[in-house]
Design a protein around this motif. Sequence first.
Motif, PDB file in Angstrom:
ATOM      1  N   THR A 147      69.631  43.211  38.980  1.00  0.00           N
ATOM      2  CA  THR A 147      71.049  42.811  39.074  1.00  0.00           C
ATOM      3  C   THR A 147      71.556  42.921  40.515  1.00  0.00           C
ATOM      4  O   THR A 147      72.247  42.024  41.020  1.00  0.00           O
ATOM      5  N   ASN A 196      60.674  37.936  37.472  1.00  0.00           N
ATOM      6  CA  ASN A 196      62.118  37.771  37.562  1.00  0.00           C
ATOM      7  C   ASN A 196      62.607  37.925  39.003  1.00  0.00           C
ATOM      8  O   ASN A 196      63.504  37.196  39.449  1.00  0.00           O
ATOM      9  N   LEU A 233      69.602  33.763  31.163  1.00  0.00           N
ATOM     10  CA  LEU A 233      69.938  35.180  31.139  1.00  0.00           C
ATOM     11  C   LEU A 233      70.033  35.692  29.693  1.00  0.00           C
ATOM     12  O   LEU A 233      69.556  36.788  29.379  1.00  0.00           O
ATOM     13  N   PHE A 272      73.663  42.940  32.146  1.00  0.00           N
ATOM     14  CA  PHE A 272      72.234  43.049  31.860  1.00  0.00           C
ATOM     15  C   PHE A 272      71.729  44.500  31.851  1.00  0.00           C
ATOM     16  O   PHE A 272      71.033  44.905  30.919  1.00  0.00           O
ATOM     17  N   SER A 283      66.304  46.845  35.435  1.00  0.00           N
ATOM     18  CA  SER A 283      67.435  45.913  35.277  1.00  0.00           C
ATOM     19  C   SER A 283      68.492  46.123  36.358  1.00  0.00           C
ATOM     20  O   SER A 283      69.124  45.165  36.812  1.00  0.00           O
ATOM     21  N   THR A 321      72.846  30.784  32.757  1.00  0.00           N
ATOM     22  CA  THR A 321      73.427  31.695  31.772  1.00  0.00           C
ATOM     23  C   THR A 321      72.589  31.731  30.495  1.00  0.00           C
ATOM     24  O   THR A 321      72.351  32.799  29.921  1.00  0.00           O
ATOM     25  N   SER A 323      66.745  36.265  28.351  1.00  0.00           N
ATOM     26  CA  SER A 323      66.222  37.548  28.846  1.00  0.00           C
ATOM     27  C   SER A 323      66.730  38.713  28.012  1.00  0.00           C
ATOM     28  O   SER A 323      66.009  39.686  27.759  1.00  0.00           O
ATOM     29  N   PHE A 334      78.078  33.594  34.871  1.00  0.00           N
ATOM     30  CA  PHE A 334      76.700  34.013  35.063  1.00  0.00           C
ATOM     31  C   PHE A 334      76.639  35.400  35.719  1.00  0.00           C
ATOM     32  O   PHE A 334      75.887  36.277  35.294  1.00  0.00           O
ATOM     33  N   GLN A 343      75.162  38.809  34.306  1.00  0.00           N
ATOM     34  CA  GLN A 343      74.134  39.557  35.013  1.00  0.00           C
ATOM     35  C   GLN A 343      74.526  41.032  35.185  1.00  0.00           C
ATOM     36  O   GLN A 343      73.675  41.929  35.110  1.00  0.00           O
TER      37      GLN A 343
END
Length: 584
Positions: A136, A88, A118, A173, A132, A115, A121, A166, A170
Amino acid sequence: MNNTTYTDEFNELWKKESELKSRWGNIIFCVAYLVGYPATSILYFLRDDPAFPEVLAAELVLSGITLFLLILHFGGKLSAQKASFYANLALVPVHAYILAEVPHASYDRASLNMTLGLMFSFFVLRWPVHYSIILTLFVLTIFPTALYYRHPDYLFNFFSQGGLFFFLGQMLFPFMMYFHESRNKHEFFYLFSLAEQNDLLERQKQIAEDATLAKSEFLSTMSHEIRTPLNGIVGIVHLLEENKSRSEEEMELIETLKFSSIHLMAVVNDILDFNKINSNHVKLHHATFDIEDLFKNLYNSFLPRAREKGLELTADLSPNLPQLRGDQVRLSQVITNLIHNAIKFTDSGFVRFSVTELERTNNGIIKLEFAVSDTGIGISEDQQANVFEIFTQVRSLVKRQDGGTGLGLAISRELVRLFGGELMLASKLGEGSVFSFKIALPYSAIVKGPAKPEKMLTPTLNTTAKVLVVDDNATNLIFATNLLKRKSIPYDLASDGKQAVEKYFSDQFDLIFMDLRMPVMDGFEATRLIRERDPQIPIVALTASAFQDERERALASGFSDYLVKPFLPPDFYKIVYAHIGIEE
């Protein structure tokens, strides 16, 4: 639950568990970008976009990195979580390069694809929260920098054409990863705690079982150690009692010694009985019996003691009671305990024991109520709750000579429960007591016929028979041999199993009394060797163990009969007559 409550041991286990549970999700993520990401370059090719070679090269670089990470993982060099994390991280600059260097008429499609990636994910990745957060921060730093550095207007276009969603996704996330990790970690902690509790319970259960086994073995050993000398005491007392030439004072002392030995024997039996009941070793043995005969025997047994104290003893039965099927011995034990207590704690008045029919069904079951009442000292209400507890007596009212183990009522209650009933008490201080219980027993429709006169049989002995007595206790040998002398029975002695086998092979015997626990060679081994030569000779186990499993083991090992110490002369002679006697 706060993470600070987790132990180091748990955190280490959770790290392994988390890797194991998330492994295939992380691998799927890597494989999806390994294969699927270069495939997106086909869209540039189909649109005849001049940037196709540049995009394909960048995406192949990412696929190469991802393939290398997967090889490291399957080679055991890298965890699945780290493989997907590094893949990633490598994906971010590749995306940033394509967005910044490849001209886009519109960023709508790119924003949508990123998106969707994501969201993919969110579903397949399970990371520690710090992974994470790092990703980010990397995305929020690299993407805007790459877009703004070469073309400031690219950054504005990207935000306005879906890139904002997006970036917002993120930013969510880390929260999504935290939610998944927290929930899974709490579930694992619950299972971990449950496993720990189960292990603790298992250890406690094992400790309790070991303690129970140790208690049983201790009582079995103590039974042997106490009963063996007690047999000598009881035996010698009976031998002394038969000598009528002694003075009145000596006979009185012998009578006192006899009473004490019998009382000690009762104490030992009570303790062993309670242990057997507590260890679930007592099973009821059902056989047909006559309740009238049982009551008659109980009445005759207790009548002398009742007359000695000036008490009226009565036995009441409901008329026309049928033959019953149950454990007569245990039922008799309960009623005997209750009558014994009633006489012991009553100085004037009466003791009455009764059985009353309550109900008789068509399917062969009769419900009976047994009761023992007296006009004795009674029991106060505050003491009634404790009277059935072990080692408990009504202390303030028990006279010195009336003392006991305090086990009689506890044993009786447990035996009544085995019958399916409950032992009840109704009493008033100074006015007497009534102990009662209700049980249901199968009954027989056969009516008891008139009693037939019994033919009296006079047992005699085979005067040519010879008996071998094997015991490592000299006092027990004296008692047994004196009993044999009185009947003019030839005998020989052995102090251990080895001597017994040697004497058996060098002489001829018709009956062997064999102790079980002896030095050099025990009774089991000696009996096995003798049985190899003669399977028919009667061998009686002479033991201080009253446990049922010991009896079953002895009979299964070749013994013909079983005599428990301490024994009385009639018990001994009964065995002798059974094996070498002749009835005339």
